[in-house]
Design a protein around this motif. Structure first.
Motif, PDB file in Angstrom:
ATOM      1  N   SER A 158     -23.452  -3.265 -32.298  1.00 59.53           N
ATOM      2  CA  SER A 158     -22.259  -2.514 -33.034  1.00 59.53           C
ATOM      3  C   SER A 158     -23.071  -1.718 -34.111  1.00 59.53           C
ATOM      4  O   SER A 158     -22.478  -0.595 -34.301  1.00 59.53           O
ATOM      5  N   ASN A 159     -24.062  -2.211 -34.558  1.00 59.28           N
ATOM      6  CA  ASN A 159     -24.544  -1.340 -35.887  1.00 59.28           C
ATOM      7  C   ASN A 159     -25.732  -0.300 -35.143  1.00 59.28           C
ATOM      8  O   ASN A 159     -26.239   0.659 -35.970  1.00 59.28           O
ATOM      9  N   LYS A 160     -26.044  -0.242 -33.907  1.00 60.34           N
ATOM     10  CA  LYS A 160     -26.972   0.473 -33.526  1.00 60.34           C
ATOM     11  C   LYS A 160     -26.273   2.040 -33.156  1.00 60.34           C
ATOM     12  O   LYS A 160     -25.260   1.944 -32.729  1.00 60.34           O
ATOM     13  N   ASP A 208     -22.188  -7.350 -46.041  1.00 57.06           N
ATOM     14  CA  ASP A 208     -22.161  -6.724 -44.446  1.00 57.06           C
ATOM     15  C   ASP A 208     -21.643  -7.330 -43.493  1.00 57.06           C
ATOM     16  O   ASP A 208     -20.808  -6.679 -42.792  1.00 57.06           O
ATOM     17  N   LEU A 248     -29.161  -7.412 -42.816  1.00 55.20           N
ATOM     18  CA  LEU A 248     -27.738  -7.524 -43.271  1.00 55.20           C
ATOM     19  C   LEU A 248     -27.423  -8.653 -44.168  1.00 55.20           C
ATOM     20  O   LEU A 248     -27.913  -9.750 -44.416  1.00 55.20           O
ATOM     21  N   ARG A 260     -15.460  -4.040 -35.191  1.00 57.74           N
ATOM     22  CA  ARG A 260     -15.678  -4.706 -36.587  1.00 57.74           C
ATOM     23  C   ARG A 260     -15.097  -6.246 -36.752  1.00 57.74           C
ATOM     24  O   ARG A 260     -15.664  -7.000 -37.595  1.00 57.74           O
ATOM     25  N   ASP A 274     -18.152  -5.268 -43.854  1.00 60.12           N
ATOM     26  CA  ASP A 274     -18.072  -4.219 -42.852  1.00 60.12           C
ATOM     27  C   ASP A 274     -17.815  -4.781 -41.616  1.00 60.12           C
ATOM     28  O   ASP A 274     -17.016  -4.171 -40.684  1.00 60.12           O
ATOM     29  N   LYS A 275     -18.136  -6.199 -41.337  1.00 55.75           N
ATOM     30  CA  LYS A 275     -17.845  -6.902 -40.164  1.00 55.75           C
ATOM     31  C   LYS A 275     -17.397  -8.361 -40.492  1.00 55.75           C
ATOM     32  O   LYS A 275     -17.883  -8.617 -41.428  1.00 55.75           O
TER      33      LYS A 275
END
Length: 413
Positions: free
Chosen positions: A410-412, A8, A30, A377, A220-221
Motif C-alpha cells: 500500500s506504500n508503493k 508509521d 518504517l 490503511r 499511518d497504518k
C-alpha cells in the motif's frame, strides 16, 4: 518499551499474528510498535513452569501440519528442540476404559463421518456439520466430543464447508521447552508496549488515532490482530464503525478449549506419552495425555459447552473433573497420586474470550471478509483470517506476515 506519540505502523496484539507482522516489517524503514494489552507477549500461546518437574503449555501445544508449519524453521533457527514422535491420540487407550475392538469401531464411524462432510463440501454445502452424522449411530456423542476438541464447539455450530477447508497434513510435532516459550523467544526482538489496552481506532482523519490505556498515539497504518470475540463484542471500537468487520467476526466466534495438568506420583508405573480416554458414549468428556515428554503428570483436555460449564464453575473445576474421570477409568486408588498444578480458563480471559475460531454454518466466507484491508490503511490478521490454517499459531503468524506485505504494497506509489 514506552508508548511513542506517532508511528508509521501500529500493530494491535502481540500474539503470533502481531509478532509475525512485526518481524515482516523489520528492516522496512518504517517505525513500528506492537500494542499488547497483557503483561506478556504470546497471546493464546503461553508456557508456564507448573512445577519444578512439569513444563505446561497453557495455550497451543502442538505444531500442527508440521511439514508446512512456519514455526518449525523458526524453532530450529532459535535452537528449540522439536519432538517429532507421532502423537498418542490414535494409540490404543491405556487401561481397559476403551477396549481395542470398540476403538476400531469408533475410528471407522468417525472416518465415515468425515467422508460425508467432504462429499457435502465438494457440492458447496455450507450446512451444520452435525447434519452428516449417521442417524442413530452409537458413536455420535463421541464424534461430537472430538469436534469440541478440534473446533471448540459441538458440530451443530460448525460450518461443514469451513471444516473441510482446514488443511491437516497429519504431522503434529511439539516443542520440548513449550510452544509458548518458542513464540515468546520469537517475539523477544519485537518493539512491544505491554499493558497497553487499545479501546478505540479512529480512522476518520488523515492519520489514524489509537486510544489506549497508556494514552493516545497516531499512525499511518494499523494492523489489527486481536481475537474475533473482541471485535464482535466491540471491545475495540472503530470510528467510523466497520459493521462488515463486526459481522464477520461474529460469524467466526471463538470456541472454548481448556487444559489442566495434574502432578502424578509414582509416575514410573505409567507409560510415557500414554493416551487415556473411555468409550463414554457422551460428548461431555475429557481426554488425557499421560506423562507428556516423560514428565510426572497427566494433562487433561476439555472442549465446547462442557469446557465452558467447567470454566463457569470456577477455579479448580477442571482438576476436579479430570481426577474424577481418571479415577473412573483407573480406579479410586489413583486419586491420592494426583494433585492439581495448573489449568486454563480461556473464555474468562478478557483479552481472548475463547480459544480459537470456527465458522458458524453459513459463514465460511467470513474469513476472507475479516482479512480484507480497509481503505489501504487498516489491515487485519489473526488465526481466524487464515484460509486453511485457522485455529493454529502458525496460521496466525503467517497471516501477520501477509498483512505486513499488504502494508508494504500500500506504500508503493
Amino acid at each position: 518499551m514506552s508508548l511513542p506519540s506517532s508511528v508509521d505502523v501500529a500493530i494491535i496484539g502481540a500474539g503470533a499474528a502481531g509478532l509475525g507482522a512485526a518481524h515482516a516489517l523489520a528492516g522496512s524503514g518504517l517505525s513500528v510498535i506492537v500494542l499488547e494489552a497483557r503483561s506478556r507477549i504470546g497471546g493464546r500461546s503461553w508456557t508456564v513452569q507448573a512445577s519444578p518437574e512439569v513444563t505446561f503449555d497453557v495455550g497451543c501445544g502442538w505444531l500442527h501440519s508440521a511439514d508446512k508449519n512456519s514455526f518449525v524453521p523458526i524453532a530450529r533457527q532459535l535452537n528449540f528442540e522439536l519432538n517429532t514422535d507421532l502423537p498418542p491420540w490414535s494409540d490404543r487407550a491405556f487401561g481397559d476404559a476403551f477396549p481395542e475392538i470398540l476403538r476400531q469401531d469408533f475410528v471407522r464411524a468417525i472416518d465415515q463421518f468425515y467422508d460425508r462432510v467432504s462429499e457435502a463440501a465438494e457440492q458447496g454445502e455450507d450446512a451444520p456439520a452435525s447434519r452428516y452424522l449417521e442417524p442413530g449411530n452409537r458413536w455420535n456423542p463421541m464424534i461430537d466430543a472430538v469436534s469440541t476438541y478440534v473446533n471448540g464447539c459441538e458440530l451443530d455450530q460448525v460450518s461443514a464447508l469451513d471444516m473441510e477447508a482446514y488443511e491437516d497434513t497429519y504431522f503434529n510435532w511439539r516443542v520440548r521447552a513449550g510452544y509458548g516459550a518458542l513464540i515468546a523467544a520469537y517475539g523477544a526482538p519485537c518493539p512491544v508496549a505491554l499493558n497497553c489496552n487499545v479501546t478505540l481506532i479512529d480512522h476518520s482523519g488523515q492519520r489514524i488515532r489509537i486510544e489506549t490505556s497508556q494514552g493516545t498515539l497516531t499512525a499511518d497504518k494499523v494492523i489489527v490482530t486481536v481475537p474475533t470475540n473482541l471485535i464482535a463484542d466491540e471491545a475495540i471500537r472503530f470510528s467510523p464503525a466497520l459493521p462488515a468487520k463486526v459481522d464477520a467476526a461474529a460469524g467466526l466466534p471463538l470456541g472454548v478449549d481448556d487444559k489442566v495438568t495434574l502432578a502424578l506420583e509414582d509416575a514410573e508405573a505409567f507409560p510415557k506419552e500414554g493416551n487415556l480416554r473411555g468409550a463414554n458414549m457422551r460428548t461431555a468428556m475429557g481426554t488425557y495425555h499421560i506423562r507428556p515428554f516423560g514428565q510426572p503428570c497427566i494433562e487433561g483436555f476439555f472442549g465446547g459447552s462442557f469446557a465452558r460449564e467447567l470454566e463457569d464453575a470456577g477455579d479448580g473445576a477442571f482438576a476436579a473433573q479430570g481426577i474424577d474421570e481418571i479415577a473412573g477409568f483407573l480406579g479410586n486408588d489413583i486419586r491420592r497420586k494426583l494433585k492439581p498444578l495448573y489449568e486454563s480458563r480461556w473464555a474468562h480471559d478478557p483479552f481472548a474470550r475463547g480459544s480459537y475460531s470456527h465458522a458458524l454454518p453459513g459463514y465460511a466466507g467470513d474469513r476472507a471478509v475479516l482479512a480484507a484491508p480497509v481503505d489501504g490503511r487498516l489491515f487485519f490478521a489473526g488465526e481466524a483470517t487464515s484460509p486453511n490454517f485457522f485455529t493454529t499459531a502458525h496460521g496466525a503468524r503467517d497471516s501477520g506476515e501477509r498483512a505486513a506485505r499488504e502494508v508494504l504494497a500500500s506504500n508503493k506509489p
